[in-house]
Design a protein around this motif. Structure first.
Motif, PDB file in Angstrom:
ATOM      1  N   ASP A   1      34.730 -56.488  29.560  1.00  0.00           N
ATOM      2  CA  ASP A   1      35.485 -57.007  28.418  1.00  0.00           C
ATOM      3  C   ASP A   1      36.610 -56.018  28.129  1.00  0.00           C
ATOM      4  OD1 ASP A   1      36.405 -57.832  25.841  1.00  0.00           O
ATOM      5  OD2 ASP A   1      34.439 -58.755  25.452  1.00  0.00           O
TER       6      ASP A   1
ATOM      7  N   ALA B   1      36.344 -56.453  19.071  1.00  0.00           N
ATOM      8  CA  ALA B   1      35.058 -57.134  19.224  1.00  0.00           C
ATOM      9  C   ALA B   1      34.244 -57.051  17.937  1.00  0.00           C
ATOM     10  CB  ALA B   1      34.287 -56.512  20.384  1.00  0.00           C
TER      11      ALA B   1
ATOM     12  N   CYS C   1      20.141 -61.629  22.798  1.00  0.00           N
ATOM     13  CA  CYS C   1      21.351 -61.997  23.538  1.00  0.00           C
ATOM     14  C   CYS C   1      21.091 -62.332  25.000  1.00  0.00           C
ATOM     15  CB  CYS C   1      22.370 -60.859  23.477  1.00  0.00           C
ATOM     16  SG  CYS C   1      22.895 -60.413  21.809  1.00  0.00           S
TER      17      CYS C   1
ATOM     18  N   TYR D   1      24.715 -51.885  28.122  1.00  0.00           N
ATOM     19  CA  TYR D   1      25.225 -51.788  26.754  1.00  0.00           C
ATOM     20  C   TYR D   1      24.627 -50.575  26.046  1.00  0.00           C
ATOM     21  CZ  TYR D   1      26.903 -56.428  27.820  1.00  0.00           C
ATOM     22  OH  TYR D   1      27.542 -57.476  28.424  1.00  0.00           O
TER      23      TYR D   1
ATOM     24  N   TYR E   1      29.945 -55.926  22.089  1.00  0.00           N
ATOM     25  CA  TYR E   1      30.544 -56.889  23.013  1.00  0.00           C
ATOM     26  C   TYR E   1      29.537 -57.957  23.410  1.00  0.00           C
ATOM     27  CZ  TYR E   1      34.476 -53.645  23.744  1.00  0.00           C
ATOM     28  OH  TYR E   1      35.573 -52.832  23.585  1.00  0.00           O
ATOM     29  N   LEU E   2      28.311 -57.565  23.667  1.00  0.00           N
ATOM     30  CA  LEU E   2      27.275 -58.523  24.057  1.00  0.00           C
ATOM     31  C   LEU E   2      26.977 -59.477  22.911  1.00  0.00           C
ATOM     32  CD1 LEU E   2      25.129 -59.502  26.083  1.00  0.00           C
ATOM     33  CD2 LEU E   2      23.582 -57.767  25.136  1.00  0.00           C
TER      34      LEU E   2
ATOM     35  N   ASP F   1      28.955 -60.328  20.470  1.00  0.00           N
ATOM     36  CA  ASP F   1      30.087 -61.229  20.280  1.00  0.00           C
ATOM     37  C   ASP F   1      30.102 -62.317  21.350  1.00  0.00           C
ATOM     38  OD1 ASP F   1      32.433 -62.071  18.942  1.00  0.00           O
ATOM     39  OD2 ASP F   1      33.673 -61.105  20.471  1.00  0.00           O
ATOM     40  N   LYS F   2      29.688 -61.941  22.558  1.00  0.00           N
ATOM     41  CA  LYS F   2      29.712 -62.874  23.684  1.00  0.00           C
ATOM     42  C   LYS F   2      28.740 -64.027  23.497  1.00  0.00           C
ATOM     43  CE  LYS F   2      28.938 -62.856  28.721  1.00  0.00           C
ATOM     44  NZ  LYS F   2      28.597 -62.001  29.890  1.00  0.00           N
ATOM     45  N   CYS F   3      27.626 -63.780  22.850  1.00  0.00           N
ATOM     46  CA  CYS F   3      26.574 -64.808  22.833  1.00  0.00           C
ATOM     47  C   CYS F   3      26.323 -65.386  21.449  1.00  0.00           C
ATOM     48  CB  CYS F   3      25.286 -64.243  23.420  1.00  0.00           C
ATOM     49  SG  CYS F   3      24.506 -63.002  22.387  1.00  0.00           S
TER      50      CYS F   3
END
Length: 960
Positions: free
Chosen positions: A749, A756, A882, A928, A951-952, A954-956
């Motif tokens: 990312d 993020a 996540c 992470y 980041y993880l 936010d991704k899921c």
């Protein structure tokens, strides 16, 4: 070999010099030591003896050990083997050659469904149990040091513990073994050809073993004595029961190795039969009015009924009553009150309740101070067991400075336990050890008595000598017990082996030693020793060095978690060296040795210490050696370096700007030259500069993108969508590291961390508030770690004022995106509501966001600061929300990046993460964490992108 090393070697006797040259063909230079610092550091173990080896070798495989043993015989140089050095009886110290296994010998394999486990000696006992956990099994031995002691020591000492008794110790559960004998022969007892070849090639040896057995078995009185003495715990002398329990020579040899303390050969591998680990447990702390009543209760119990029954006298309980979480009633007990901590286990809840009822019925007629009450709530029975586990460390914490802690270890027939314990108390009191505590594994008649001793005082030595002789008389002649139940013989009990066993049995032990080790080169002086005063010689002095470390007892429990354990020194070793330095400074003696220790400590003790403080989490006394190293660094601060630090602290905007510019420039050059050429140039430049130039690696971040913070004009708030009329608010402080360092070229990312973070907060409905003048703010951690304490406190004070104002005087929570920074903030700003990303997401966002669990395998690294904040479980829970599969490598602790040390001393980071890549499955492509600098090192040494857990998340996730 350096000139300094040649000078050290030249001081050794000629035989040792020749030995050194021979083993140099097999052991590389970075695993051979004869200098003052390393020989002292490795020479200390947990016992109260001190012998400094002439040579220390780190052996990594069987071939190296074989060559060491052969060289030992060629030059008549004795060798001693050591794993963790947590033994207490002086069996792992030497003034000759010490062979250290720690850092290697990590092989492990499971047989079948966990019925057996094959282990190399460098595996920690608790690690073996982790490997077996999914099979609901464990190894039999369960010493109190199982989280730190290694398999090699557990087997070589026949260590037992609270639950294994005499039925599940190493002697009873050993299946097979690989042994390197004194002539260099490898015997694999599980390999038919190896056994056949041995019986043929070592015919005289085998005949001697058979001869000893035949003589023992033809002596009914001696046979009966041996059988009698092993009905209770006994580790005094050699395992003579091998001769009466087994007939085949290979079986006899295999079992003789258990408890032989490295004096008969080297255990290169052991296969254990495992035992069932019951999932259902319950415990009760039963308080009896006196020792006699408690012992009467023990006599009604057995191992079919309970798994453990731990006795604790009133003085034992008193050492624990002020500890956090302890029951208040401990403070109200009478001077004679005695506790019995009982544990029962069952395969299911029904069988557990049946056992509880059975115990209650067995003990109901014996009066108690308080009603008996079992609990099967894990948190509650863990707290009860913390009383038992904390006793020995508690003595270490409250002892007079300069004294050592001595723990002796005896066993009595259970039917004599009450009388024997009372008599033992009388002896201790008669010799002035009125503060000594008595506790132990009462179900096995096994008692420990602990007292403090200052061997620097001449009058204390005769007192200790008299005590040991009277205890010997009490245990052996009056009650027919064991002088060593589970701690091994060592030097401590060697003069008393014949006293306990009698002349006839002792002569067989001498013959046994002569058969296995005819030249007496394997750990001489241990178990068999002709010096009647050896237990009174080479006693360890415990000089004071500094209040942070003075309570250290050298137990070694800090070692496994230490970042630099396989590179330079461990916390125990740093303390040992500093005690020596401070003592030499006080006495003014041996100034040459002092200067050398000071010089060598700078790199091994100071420069390569990550000062992460994880050592305090495993130290029974919570000693933070990292804090002590910071103190040492503070003593090196000069007026000029202080001015530089203060100048940098006063110009944080410029400092972070320069960092961003530098990172941007380096990234630009990287883009032009490519990774391979960039690595070659930077490594060459670092080498030419004498390592003065920091090391570049391909995961070096780009410049941080400040624009992504979306700072509003005219105020310090960023509005976010809110589900209600009154929006949630959070103060967000991006650390100076995250403001300066952006993503790496290969990060998955490419957004900045703050971007993020804002995305996550916006989806959760938060209005984000920034502290004023944010670019000038810092938590102070970079200055603290280098010893600039005043500068660090000044920066944290500025930050605290800004956060106090931004939070509207502590009205709103405060979020910092970097865990190490937040940890310092929590320590120095106790009134503010402070959170790092994992904790904030777990506590506030799990219910405010919709999580879409990804069908991915991800790795997580819980930073040392997060561990100290006890966030491991929350970290895992957030990651698992996540991703379907979450990997948390057990052998990886602090990453060793330690702020800037990953650039300036990259070998520390490399050593700390040596096992990381092999710990990750092939389908794991992302990792992470919650510290930007840590993520650089993690990415470099794993080969996958490590970024913030934000980041993880936010991704899921999406807004609820």
């Amino acid at each position: 070999m350096s000139d300094v090393q040649r000078q050290d070697l030249a001081k050794l006797p000629e035989s040792y010099q020749e030995f050194w040259k021979r083993v140099a063909n097999y052991i590389p230079n970075n695993r051979r030591f004869c200098d003052p610092l390393h020989t002292l550091a490795y020479g200390i173990d947990a016992s109260f003896y001190r012998l400094i080896p002439k040579i220390v070798l780190k052996a990594h495989n069987s071939n190296e050990v074989t060559q060491i043993i052969k060289a030992s015989h060629e030059y008549k140089v004795p060798v001693t083997f050591r794993t963790a050095g947590s033994s207490l009886s002086g069996q792992a110290v030497t003034d000759s050659v010490l062979v250290v296994l720690q850092g290697a010998w990590r092989g492990c394999s499971i047989i079948g469904q966990g019925e057996k486990i094959v282990l190399e000696p460098g595996i920690i006992g608790a690690e073996a149990n982790r490997y077996l956990a999914k099979y609901a099994r464990k190894i039999g031995p369960d010493p109190a040091s199982i989280d730190h002691a290694m398999i090699g020591g557990i087997a070589a000492n026949n260590a037992s513990g609270m639950c294994c008794g005499t039925a599940d110790n190493s002697y009873q559960t050993v299946a097979e073994m690989k042994i390197i004998l004194s002539d260099g022969t490898m015997l694999d007892t599980g390999d038919e050809k190896s056994c056949t070849d041995f019986l043929t090639s070592h015919l005289e040896w085998v005949k001697k073993i058979q001869e000893i057995r035949n003589k023992i078995m033809s002596d009914p009185e001696l046979e009966a004595l041996i059988r009698h003495k092993y009905k209770i715990k006994n580790t005094t002398g050699y395992s003579l029961n091998a001769f009466v329990d087994f007939e085949e020579p290979i079986d006899v040899i295999k079992h003789l190795m258990i408890g032989s303390e490295g004096t008969l050969g080297f255990i290169a591998e052991i296969t254990y039969h495992t035992v069932v680990e019951h999932a259902h447990k319950a415990s009760a702390l039963i308080i009896y009015p006196d020792m006699e009543q408690a012992c009467l209760a023990v006599q009604r119990l057995d191992r079919d009924t309970v798994s453990a029954a731990e006795l604790m006298d009133r003085i034992s309980l008193k050492t624990m009553e002020e500890k956090p979480g302890m029951p208040e009633y401990l403070k109200t007990l009478s001077p004679t009150a005695t506790a019995l901590l009982v544990e029962v286990r069952g395969s299911d809840q029904e069988s557990l309740q049946q056992k509880i009822k059975h115990v209650e019925d067995l003990l109901k007629e014996i009066p108690t101070v308080l009603p008996m009450s079992f609990t099967d709530v894990k948190a509650e029975y863990d707290n009860l067991w913390n009383i038992r586990k904390g006793i020995f460390p508690a003595v270490g914490a409250i002892r007079a400075l300069g004294t050592g802690v001595i723990i002796e270890d005896v066993a009595f027939p259970k039917e004599n336990l009450a009388e024997a314990t009372i008599a033992l108390r009388e002896i201790l009191d008669n010799y002035g050890y009125t503060d000594a505590i008595i506790y132990g594994h009462a179900l096995d008649g096994n008692l420990h008595f602990v007292f403090t001793q200052d061997f620097g005082r001449s009058e204390d030595l005769p007192r200790y000598e008299g005590l040991m002789k009277d205890v010997s008389e009490l245990v052996v002649n009056r009650f027919g017990g064991s002088l060593k139940a589970e701690h091994g013989t060592g030097r401590n009990m060697a003069p008393f082996v014949e006293v306990e066993w009698g002349k006839k049995a002792y002569q067989f032990m001498r013959q046994l030693k002569a058969a296995f080790d005819p030249e007496n080169l394997l750990n001489p002086g241990v178990i068999i020793n002709d010096n009647p005063n050896v237990y009174l010689e080479n006693l360890k002095n415990m000089p004071q060095a500094h209040k942070i470390i003075d309570t250290c007892t050298n137990c070694g429990f800090c070692q496994n978690i230490c970042t630099s354990k396989n590179l330079t020194l461990t916390p125990r070793q740093r303390i040992v060296i500093q005690r020596e330095i401070q003592e030499l400074r006080r006495t003014g003696q041996d100034l040459e040795r002092l200067a050398r220790l000071e010089k060598d400590f700078d790199y091994s003790g100071n420069k390569t210490c990550a000062v992460d403080g994880l050592c305090a989490t495993t130290c029974p006394l919570e000693i933070n050696t990292g804090d002590y190293v910071k103190y040492l660094r503070s003593q090196e601060v000069t007026p000029s370096t202080r001015r530089i630090a203060e100048s940098l602290a006063s110009h944080m905007t410029g400092v972070t700007g320069v960092m961003r510019f530098g990172l941007g420039a380096v990234n630009g050059v990287h883009s032009i030259l490519g990774t391979k050429m960039m690595e070659g140039i930077t490594q060459g430049a670092r080498k030419l500069s004498g390592n003065a130039i920091p090391l570049w690696n391909p995961w070096m971040p780009k410049a941080g993108r400040v624009s992504t913070l979306r700072m509003p004009s005219g105020n310090n708030k960023v509005s976010a969508k809110s589900p209600g009329a009154t929006p949630l608010k959070v103060v967000y402080f991006p650390s100076c590291i995250s403001r300066s360092m952006g993503t790496a070229k290969k990060d998955l990312d490419q957004r900045s961390l703050s971007e993020a973070m804002l995305s996550v907060l916006e989806k959760a409905g938060y209005e984000v508030i920034y502290p004023s003048n944010m670019d000038k703010l810092c938590c102070g951690m970079p200055w603290e770690s280098k010893g600039f304490f005043e500068t660090a406190d000044k920066k944290s004070s500025e930050l605290e004022q800004a956060l106090f104002a931004a939070s509207e005087e502590e009205k709103h929570p405060i979020l910092c995106d970097t865990s190490p920074c937040l940890y310092r903030m929590k320590r120095v700003m106790p009134t503010l509501k402070l959170y790092e990303p994992v904790e904030f997401i777990h506590d506030f966002l799990l219910e405010r966001l919709i999580f879409n669990q990804l069908k991915e395998t991800v790795a997580i690294h819980v930073t040392c600061s997060s561990v100290k904040m006890k966030l491991q479980e929350k970290f895992y829970n957030v990651a698992h929300a996540c991703a379907e599969k979450v990997i948390m490598p057990q052998d990886v602790h602090c990453c060793g990046f330690a702020g800037d040390r990953g650039f300036t001393f990259p070998e520390l980071n490399r050593s700390a993460l040596a096992s990381l890549k092999d710990s990750l499955p092939e389908d794991c492509h992302a990792g992470y964490s919650n510290s930007r600098t840590c993520e650089i090192g993690l990415s470099y040494h794993s080969g996958i992108s490590y970024q913030s857990i934000v980041y993880l998340v936010d991704k899921c996730t999406k807004a609820r």
